[in-house]
Design a protein around this motif. Structure first.
Motif, PDB file in Angstrom:
ATOM      1  N   ASP A  35       0.824  -1.212   0.000  1.00  0.00           N
ATOM      2  CA  ASP A  35       0.000   0.000   0.000  1.00  0.00           C
ATOM      3  C   ASP A  35       0.859   1.263   0.000  1.00  0.00           C
ATOM      4  N   LEU A  38       2.514   1.663  -3.428  1.00  0.00           N
ATOM      5  CA  LEU A  38       1.546   2.103  -4.437  1.00  0.00           C
ATOM      6  C   LEU A  38       1.153   3.558  -4.246  1.00  0.00           C
ATOM      7  N   THR A  39       1.045   3.994  -2.991  1.00  0.00           N
ATOM      8  CA  THR A  39       0.727   5.388  -2.727  1.00  0.00           C
ATOM      9  C   THR A  39       1.826   6.291  -3.274  1.00  0.00           C
ATOM     10  N   ARG A  40       3.060   5.934  -3.041  1.00  0.00           N
ATOM     11  CA  ARG A  40       4.180   6.720  -3.563  1.00  0.00           C
ATOM     12  C   ARG A  40       4.220   6.655  -5.091  1.00  0.00           C
ATOM     13  N   ALA A  41       3.903   5.510  -5.656  1.00  0.00           N
ATOM     14  CA  ALA A  41       3.936   5.360  -7.114  1.00  0.00           C
ATOM     15  C   ALA A  41       2.842   6.189  -7.783  1.00  0.00           C
ATOM     16  N   ARG A  42       1.690   6.322  -7.133  1.00  0.00           N
ATOM     17  CA  ARG A  42       0.591   7.105  -7.713  1.00  0.00           C
ATOM     18  C   ARG A  42       0.901   8.598  -7.760  1.00  0.00           C
ATOM     19  N   GLU A  43       1.853   9.047  -6.978  1.00  0.00           N
ATOM     20  CA  GLU A  43       2.211  10.460  -6.941  1.00  0.00           C
ATOM     21  C   GLU A  43       3.110  10.861  -8.106  1.00  0.00           C
ATOM     22  N   THR A  44       3.579   9.898  -8.879  1.00  0.00           N
ATOM     23  CA  THR A  44       4.476  10.164  -9.998  1.00  0.00           C
ATOM     24  C   THR A  44       3.704  10.794 -11.154  1.00  0.00           C
ATOM     25  N   TYR A 100      -2.149   4.643 -17.922  1.00  0.00           N
ATOM     26  CA  TYR A 100      -2.109   4.761 -16.464  1.00  0.00           C
ATOM     27  C   TYR A 100      -1.294   3.609 -15.865  1.00  0.00           C
ATOM     28  N   CYS A 103       2.426   4.191 -16.380  1.00  0.00           N
ATOM     29  CA  CYS A 103       2.942   5.166 -15.428  1.00  0.00           C
ATOM     30  C   CYS A 103       3.129   4.527 -14.055  1.00  0.00           C
ATOM     31  N   LEU A 104       2.158   3.751 -13.634  1.00  0.00           N
ATOM     32  CA  LEU A 104       2.236   3.098 -12.326  1.00  0.00           C
ATOM     33  C   LEU A 104       3.382   2.086 -12.284  1.00  0.00           C
TER      34      LEU A 104
END
Length: 123
Positions: A35, A38-44, A100, A103-104
Motif C-alpha cells: 500500500d 503504491l501510494t508513492r507510485a501514484r504520486e508520480t 495509467y 505510469c504506475l
C-alpha cells in the motif's frame, strides 16, 4: 457488521491476487509494504508518452461516442448523457488504462530501485 467485514476481506483478497498480475514487480516487496509503495507510485507525474496517449484516448473515445441526427431526435438529452457515460467508462478503461498502468509500473520500478539502494530490500 459481519457482511461489511466479509466485503472488506474479499476486496483485500482480490487486490492481493490482481496486483501481482498487473504489476509483476510488486512481488519483490513484502506484502505489508504494498500500500505504501503504491501510494508513492501514484504520486508520480505522467511522462510525455503517457500524457499524449491519455489525450488521444479521450479524443478517440469522444469520436466513437458521437450521435447522428436520427439518434439525437429519438433520445432525450439526459438519456443521451447516461448512455454516453455508460459506454465511455469501459472504452476509457480499454484505451487510456494502459497508459495509467504504464505510469504506475514505471513509478513502482523507481520505488523498488530506491528501496534497493537504501537497503530496505534484500534479494
Amino acid at each position: 457488521m459481519a457482511n461489511s467485514n466479509a466485503i472488506v476481506l474479499l476486496g483485500k483478497a482480490i487486490k492481493r491476487a490482481a496486483l501481482p498480475w498487473l504489476l509483476p514487480r510488486i512481488a519483490e516487496l513484502p506484502l505489508g509494504e504494498w500500500d505504501q509503495a503504491l501510494t508513492r507510485a501514484r504520486e508520480t507525474p505522467f511522462d510525455i508518452v503517457e500524457r499524449v496517449g491519455v489525450l488521444l484516448s479521450v479524443v478517440f473515445v469522444t469520436y466513437l461516442l458521437r450521435f447522428d441526427a436520427i439518434q439525437m431526435e429519438d433520445l432525450s438529452l439526459p438519456l443521451r448523457y447516461i448512455i454516453q457515460f455508460l459506454a465511455a467508462v469501459p472504452l476509457l478503461i480499454l484505451f487510456a488504462g494502459p497508459f495509467y498502468l504504464r505510469c504506475l509500473r514505471r513509478a513502482l520500478d523507481r520505488e523498488i530501485e530506491r528501496r534497493h539502494l537504501v537497503g530496505q530490500i534484500d534479494l
